[in-house]
Scaffold this motif. Structure first.
Motif, PDB file in Angstrom:
ATOM      1  N   GLY A   1       7.993   0.710   5.603  1.00 59.61           N
ATOM      2  CA  GLY A   1       7.922  -0.598   6.237  1.00 59.61           C
ATOM      3  C   GLY A   1       6.521  -1.062   6.556  1.00 59.61           C
ATOM      4  O   GLY A   1       6.337  -2.189   7.030  1.00 59.61           O
ATOM      5  N   ALA A   2       5.528  -0.222   6.318  1.00 58.63           N
ATOM      6  CA  ALA A   2       4.142  -0.644   6.551  1.00 58.63           C
ATOM      7  C   ALA A   2       3.828  -1.786   5.589  1.00 58.63           C
ATOM      8  O   ALA A   2       3.881  -1.620   4.371  1.00 58.63           O
ATOM      9  CB  ALA A   2       3.186   0.519   6.338  1.00 58.63           C
ATOM     10  N   GLY A   3       3.518  -2.923   6.135  1.00 55.96           N
ATOM     11  CA  GLY A   3       3.324  -4.113   5.306  1.00 55.96           C
ATOM     12  C   GLY A   3       1.863  -4.383   4.994  1.00 55.96           C
ATOM     13  O   GLY A   3       1.043  -3.461   4.913  1.00 55.96           O
ATOM     14  N   THR A   4       1.547  -5.670   4.849  1.00 60.85           N
ATOM     15  CA  THR A   4       0.197  -6.059   4.460  1.00 60.85           C
ATOM     16  C   THR A   4      -0.823  -5.805   5.556  1.00 60.85           C
ATOM     17  O   THR A   4      -2.023  -5.838   5.303  1.00 60.85           O
ATOM     18  CB  THR A   4       0.163  -7.545   4.080  1.00 60.85           C
ATOM     19  OG1 THR A   4       0.644  -8.328   5.178  1.00 60.85           O
ATOM     20  CG2 THR A   4       1.025  -7.812   2.853  1.00 60.85           C
ATOM     21  N   THR A   5      -0.362  -5.541   6.782  1.00 60.79           N
ATOM     22  CA  THR A   5      -1.292  -5.266   7.878  1.00 60.79           C
ATOM     23  C   THR A   5      -1.359  -3.772   8.209  1.00 60.79           C
ATOM     24  O   THR A   5      -1.725  -3.394   9.320  1.00 60.79           O
ATOM     25  CB  THR A   5      -0.893  -6.056   9.134  1.00 60.79           C
ATOM     26  OG1 THR A   5       0.437  -5.680   9.522  1.00 60.79           O
ATOM     27  CG2 THR A   5      -0.936  -7.556   8.876  1.00 60.79           C
ATOM     28  N   ALA A   6      -1.025  -2.932   7.253  1.00 62.06           N
ATOM     29  CA  ALA A   6      -1.077  -1.479   7.471  1.00 62.06           C
ATOM     30  C   ALA A   6      -2.483  -1.044   7.879  1.00 62.06           C
ATOM     31  O   ALA A   6      -3.489  -1.605   7.430  1.00 62.06           O
ATOM     32  CB  ALA A   6      -0.659  -0.748   6.197  1.00 62.06           C
ATOM     33  N   SER A   7      -2.537  -0.024   8.744  1.00 56.07           N
ATOM     34  CA  SER A   7      -3.815   0.517   9.210  1.00 56.07           C
ATOM     35  C   SER A   7      -3.769   2.037   9.099  1.00 56.07           C
ATOM     36  O   SER A   7      -2.715   2.616   8.802  1.00 56.07           O
ATOM     37  CB  SER A   7      -4.045   0.113  10.667  1.00 56.07           C
ATOM     38  OG  SER A   7      -3.203   0.861  11.532  1.00 56.07           O
ATOM     39  N   PRO A   8      -4.883   2.734   9.336  1.00 54.82           N
ATOM     40  CA  PRO A   8      -4.854   4.203   9.288  1.00 54.82           C
ATOM     41  C   PRO A   8      -3.811   4.815  10.211  1.00 54.82           C
ATOM     42  O   PRO A   8      -3.336   5.925   9.950  1.00 54.82           O
ATOM     43  CB  PRO A   8      -6.276   4.577   9.714  1.00 54.82           C
ATOM     44  CG  PRO A   8      -7.118   3.441   9.212  1.00 54.82           C
ATOM     45  CD  PRO A   8      -6.267   2.218   9.447  1.00 54.82           C
ATOM     46  N   ALA A   9      -3.420   4.100  11.254  1.00 52.54           N
ATOM     47  CA  ALA A   9      -2.387   4.609  12.157  1.00 52.54           C
ATOM     48  C   ALA A   9      -1.025   4.702  11.479  1.00 52.54           C
ATOM     49  O   ALA A   9      -0.128   5.408  11.957  1.00 52.54           O
ATOM     50  CB  ALA A   9      -2.284   3.717  13.393  1.00 52.54           C
ATOM     51  N   ASP A  10      -0.864   4.004  10.344  1.00 55.59           N
ATOM     52  CA  ASP A  10       0.400   4.018   9.605  1.00 55.59           C
ATOM     53  C   ASP A  10       0.453   5.119   8.547  1.00 55.59           C
ATOM     54  O   ASP A  10       1.444   5.233   7.822  1.00 55.59           O
ATOM     55  CB  ASP A  10       0.636   2.661   8.936  1.00 55.59           C
ATOM     56  CG  ASP A  10       0.806   1.541   9.942  1.00 55.59           C
ATOM     57  OD1 ASP A  10       1.626   1.704  10.865  1.00 55.59           O
ATOM     58  OD2 ASP A  10       0.113   0.504   9.812  1.00 55.59           O
ATOM     59  N   ILE A  11      -0.585   5.917   8.432  1.00 56.28           N
ATOM     60  CA  ILE A  11      -0.615   6.998   7.449  1.00 56.28           C
ATOM     61  C   ILE A  11       0.246   8.163   7.950  1.00 56.28           C
ATOM     62  O   ILE A  11       0.025   8.678   9.047  1.00 56.28           O
ATOM     63  CB  ILE A  11      -2.051   7.473   7.194  1.00 56.28           C
ATOM     64  CG1 ILE A  11      -2.874   6.338   6.569  1.00 56.28           C
ATOM     65  CG2 ILE A  11      -2.068   8.695   6.275  1.00 56.28           C
ATOM     66  CD1 ILE A  11      -4.352   6.655   6.420  1.00 56.28           C
ATOM     67  N   THR A  12       1.221   8.542   7.149  1.00 51.61           N
ATOM     68  CA  THR A  12       2.110   9.649   7.527  1.00 51.61           C
ATOM     69  C   THR A  12       1.781  10.943   6.799  1.00 51.61           C
ATOM     70  O   THR A  12       2.196  12.023   7.229  1.00 51.61           O
ATOM     71  CB  THR A  12       3.576   9.279   7.240  1.00 51.61           C
ATOM     72  OG1 THR A  12       3.709   8.943   5.855  1.00 51.61           O
ATOM     73  CG2 THR A  12       4.015   8.094   8.100  1.00 51.61           C
ATOM     74  N   ALA A  13       1.065  10.847   5.701  1.00 47.29           N
ATOM     75  CA  ALA A  13       0.639  12.044   4.966  1.00 47.29           C
ATOM     76  C   ALA A  13      -0.746  11.789   4.380  1.00 47.29           C
ATOM     77  O   ALA A  13      -1.001  10.726   3.814  1.00 47.29           O
ATOM     78  CB  ALA A  13       1.627  12.387   3.859  1.00 47.29           C
ATOM     79  N   ASN A  14      -1.616  12.782   4.532  1.00 45.60           N
ATOM     80  CA  ASN A  14      -2.991  12.666   4.060  1.00 45.60           C
ATOM     81  C   ASN A  14      -3.399  14.032   3.501  1.00 45.60           C
ATOM     82  O   ASN A  14      -4.183  14.772   4.099  1.00 45.60           O
ATOM     83  CB  ASN A  14      -3.904  12.255   5.223  1.00 45.60           C
ATOM     84  CG  ASN A  14      -5.342  12.001   4.801  1.00 45.60           C
ATOM     85  OD1 ASN A  14      -5.702  12.127   3.634  1.00 45.60           O
ATOM     86  ND2 ASN A  14      -6.179  11.652   5.772  1.00 45.60           N
ATOM     87  N   PRO A  15      -2.823  14.398   2.327  1.00 44.15           N
ATOM     88  CA  PRO A  15      -2.987  15.760   1.799  1.00 44.15           C
ATOM     89  C   PRO A  15      -4.429  16.178   1.550  1.00 44.15           C
ATOM     90  O   PRO A  15      -4.742  17.374   1.604  1.00 44.15           O
ATOM     91  CB  PRO A  15      -2.185  15.732   0.488  1.00 44.15           C
ATOM     92  CG  PRO A  15      -2.037  14.288   0.148  1.00 44.15           C
ATOM     93  CD  PRO A  15      -1.989  13.560   1.438  1.00 44.15           C
TER      94      PRO A  15
END
Length: 276
Positions: free
Chosen positions: A164-178
């Motif tokens: 659901g992260a839309g066009t205003t996604a930010s680093p706070a919306d990152i759920t995985a950063n391998p």
């Protein structure tokens, strides 16, 4: 006529003084068919596309065109809202929607003109797959441009954004950063200069080209045109969509002549959007 290049400081001063003499914008009562249409634009590619239209197509179409160049993404909309411009060409729909929402403006799209794909650039690696663990990636610090940059990285599996992260996604919306990437948020205009200091930077098309980068050749990851919502559009203040001069420019922007100009000049770094 030489195009006017408006710095952020100068434009801000002009707007602060309420100067409206540069055009026949909405707040000055609009203009007739014989008045020049004053259009704000960033230099590349918008300013170049408009300059081609002014030089080669406008006279035959019965359109007088005046181009005002800007160096940022805020003042062209501020000037349009306040009436010192009749139209502008530089932004996409998500950016326009967010600007209207945050600034209380009522600007609307007239027509999509071309797609300037956003890309990832680097002076340190030539393959996005070689982005090292813990690498620093610079991204735009503007809401919709940052979301666009993160979605580009997510499209390659470098990060995962929450559902659901839309066009205003930010680093706070990152759920995985391998790869444990670190993000450096910078003003979009500063991103090309950051390439000496970061592993990679996600740069808007116009600023990349201004810095001498070729999106088609130099980007190590480039947006796809398929189902891309970020085509740049011709915008006006609501209520001025039917201005005959605006309609003439909209027709020219989506003409086969402009399509060929974009294809020949940018060779894949900017992609045309035509009515056909």
């Amino acid at each position: 006529m030489r195009k006017h290049v408006i710095s952020a400081a100068a434009a801000a001063l002009a707007l602060g003084l309420g100067v409206t003499a540069c055009g026949s914008g909405p707040d000055s009562g609009g203009g007739g068919d014989d008045d020049a249409l004053v259009v704000g634009a960033t230099a590349v590619p918008a300013g170049e596309v408009l300059s081609y239209i002014k030089k080669d197509l406008a006279e035959k179409a019965g359109l007088k065109l005046e181009i005002k160049e800007f160096t940022d993404y805020v003042l062209p909309n501020t000037a349009l809202q306040e009436g010192t411009l009749d139209a502008n060409l530089y932004q996409n729909q998500p950016f326009l929607d967010e600007f209207n929402k945050s600034k209380g403006t009522d600007l609307v799209s007239v027509v999509k003109a071309y797609l300037p794909p956003m890309g990832v650039y680097s002076k340190k690696i030539t393959d996005i797959a070689k982005l090292a663990d813990g690498a620093t990636v610079a991204v735009p610090n503007e809401t919709t441009n940052e979301g666009r940059a993160l979605k580009l990285l997510a499209s390659k599996g470098l990060i995962t954004l929450k559902e659901g992260a839309g066009t205003t996604a930010s680093p706070a919306d990152i759920t995985a950063n391998p790869k444990h990437l670190k993000f450096k948020e910078l003003d979009p205009a500063q991103l090309p200069r950051s390439l000496d200091d970061v592993t990679a930077a996600v740069i808007n098309n116009n600023y990349a080209q201004d810095a001498g980068l070729s999106p088609a050749q130099d980007a190590i990851l480039l947006e796809s045109a398929k189902d891309n919502p970020y085509a740049n559009l011709l915008a006006v203040k609501k209520g001025n969509e039917d201005d005959p001069r605006v309609k003439k420019l909209a027709t020219l922007l989506t003409s086969s002549d402009v399509k060929k100009f974009i294809e020949d000049k940018y060779k894949g770094s900017v992609l045309p959007v035509t009515s056909g």
